[in-house]
Design a protein around this motif. Structure first.
Motif, PDB file in Angstrom:
ATOM      1  N   THR A   7       0.916  -1.171  -0.048  1.00 30.69           N
ATOM      2  CA  THR A   7       0.005  -0.017   0.074  1.00 30.69           C
ATOM      3  C   THR A   7       1.084   1.270  -0.121  1.00 30.69           C
ATOM      4  OG1 THR A   7      -1.729  -1.416   1.377  1.00 30.69           O
ATOM      5  CG2 THR A   7      -1.732   1.108   1.223  1.00 30.69           C
ATOM      6  N   GLN A   9       1.182   5.524  -0.325  1.00 32.92           N
ATOM      7  CA  GLN A   9       0.499   6.875  -0.641  1.00 32.92           C
ATOM      8  C   GLN A   9       1.514   7.849  -0.960  1.00 32.92           C
ATOM      9  OE1 GLN A   9      -0.265   9.161   3.096  1.00 32.92           O
ATOM     10  NE2 GLN A   9      -2.164  10.177   1.966  1.00 32.92           N
ATOM     11  N   HIS A  15       2.347  11.990  -8.808  1.00 33.80           N
ATOM     12  CA  HIS A  15       1.248  11.206  -9.075  1.00 33.80           C
ATOM     13  C   HIS A  15       1.303  10.668 -10.498  1.00 33.80           C
ATOM     14  CE1 HIS A  15      -2.933  10.190  -9.954  1.00 33.80           C
ATOM     15  NE2 HIS A  15      -2.453   9.114  -9.223  1.00 33.80           N
ATOM     16  N   LEU A  19       2.698   6.753 -11.639  1.00 31.50           N
ATOM     17  CA  LEU A  19       1.688   5.686 -12.178  1.00 31.50           C
ATOM     18  C   LEU A  19       1.976   5.357 -13.315  1.00 31.50           C
ATOM     19  CD1 LEU A  19      -1.308   4.520 -11.502  1.00 31.50           C
ATOM     20  CD2 LEU A  19      -2.159   6.671 -12.672  1.00 31.50           C
ATOM     21  N   THR A  23       3.044   1.176 -13.717  1.00 31.16           N
ATOM     22  CA  THR A  23       2.497   0.221 -14.138  1.00 31.16           C
ATOM     23  C   THR A  23       3.471  -0.273 -15.577  1.00 31.16           C
ATOM     24  OG1 THR A  23       1.483   2.001 -15.657  1.00 31.16           O
ATOM     25  CG2 THR A  23       0.269   0.964 -13.797  1.00 31.16           C
ATOM     26  N   LEU A  41      -2.844  -3.236 -10.006  1.00 30.14           N
ATOM     27  CA  LEU A  41      -2.845  -1.971  -9.051  1.00 30.14           C
ATOM     28  C   LEU A  41      -4.225  -1.537  -8.917  1.00 30.14           C
ATOM     29  CD1 LEU A  41      -0.864   0.172  -7.957  1.00 30.14           C
ATOM     30  CD2 LEU A  41      -0.933   1.402 -10.273  1.00 30.14           C
ATOM     31  N   ARG A  43      -6.666   1.536  -6.734  1.00 29.33           N
ATOM     32  CA  ARG A  43      -6.371   2.921  -6.001  1.00 29.33           C
ATOM     33  C   ARG A  43      -7.605   2.882  -4.995  1.00 29.33           C
ATOM     34  NH1 ARG A  43      -6.791   9.036  -8.840  1.00 29.33           N
ATOM     35  NH2 ARG A  43      -6.729  10.081  -6.838  1.00 29.33           N
ATOM     36  N   THR A  54      -3.791   7.046  -2.792  1.00 29.36           N
ATOM     37  CA  THR A  54      -3.179   5.852  -2.132  1.00 29.36           C
ATOM     38  C   THR A  54      -3.617   4.701  -2.930  1.00 29.36           C
ATOM     39  OG1 THR A  54      -3.461   6.924  -0.007  1.00 29.36           O
ATOM     40  CG2 THR A  54      -3.320   4.336  -0.111  1.00 29.36           C
ATOM     41  N   TYR A  55      -2.547   3.921  -3.251  1.00 26.77           N
ATOM     42  CA  TYR A  55      -2.652   2.720  -4.164  1.00 26.77           C
ATOM     43  C   TYR A  55      -2.362   1.420  -3.294  1.00 26.77           C
ATOM     44  CZ  TYR A  55      -2.987   5.661  -8.144  1.00 26.77           C
ATOM     45  OH  TYR A  55      -3.518   6.784  -9.091  1.00 26.77           O
TER      46      TYR A  55
END
Length: 105
Positions: A7, A9, A15, A19, A23, A41, A43, A54-55
């Motif tokens: 997890t 954040q 961001h 991301l 990926t 993944l 969110r 947070t992912y």
């Protein structure tokens, strides 16, 4: 099946780039270790995103032994790459879960 859950954040400032990196580079690299069969993944929703989103990155391993192999042989180097790239712009919490239902064995 064992699920390695990370997890994360992160700050809003990284961001979009994070991301893409996650990926296109990081998650495929983790799976390429051969210790995991797949990844996903997610969110988190309904959380405070004031400081950033947070992912949850999840990696599916067929056995605890394969997960342990990842931790012993690969985790440190891949974590270092993350910190070298993003520094203190994220925090991560790791957990391991065992799939109980449906039973895939």
């Amino acid at each position: 099946m064992f699920i390695y859950n990370v997890t994360i954040q992160l700050t809003w400032g990284i961001h979009e780039e994070w991301l893409r990196w996650m990926t296109a580079e990081h998650m495929p690299e983790v799976v390429a270790t051969g210790c995991f069969e797949s990844s996903r993944l997610l969110r988190l929703v309904e959380v405070d995103e004031t400081d950033g989103p947070t992912y949850a990155a999840q990696y599916m391993s067929p056995s605890k032994a394969m997960y342990n192999r990842y931790i012993s042989n690969h985790a440190e180097a891949l974590r270092k790459k993350s910190f070298d790239r993003w520094g203190d712009q994220f925090i991560a919490f790791r957990s391991v879960m065992q799939q109980v239902f449906p039973n895939k064995s």
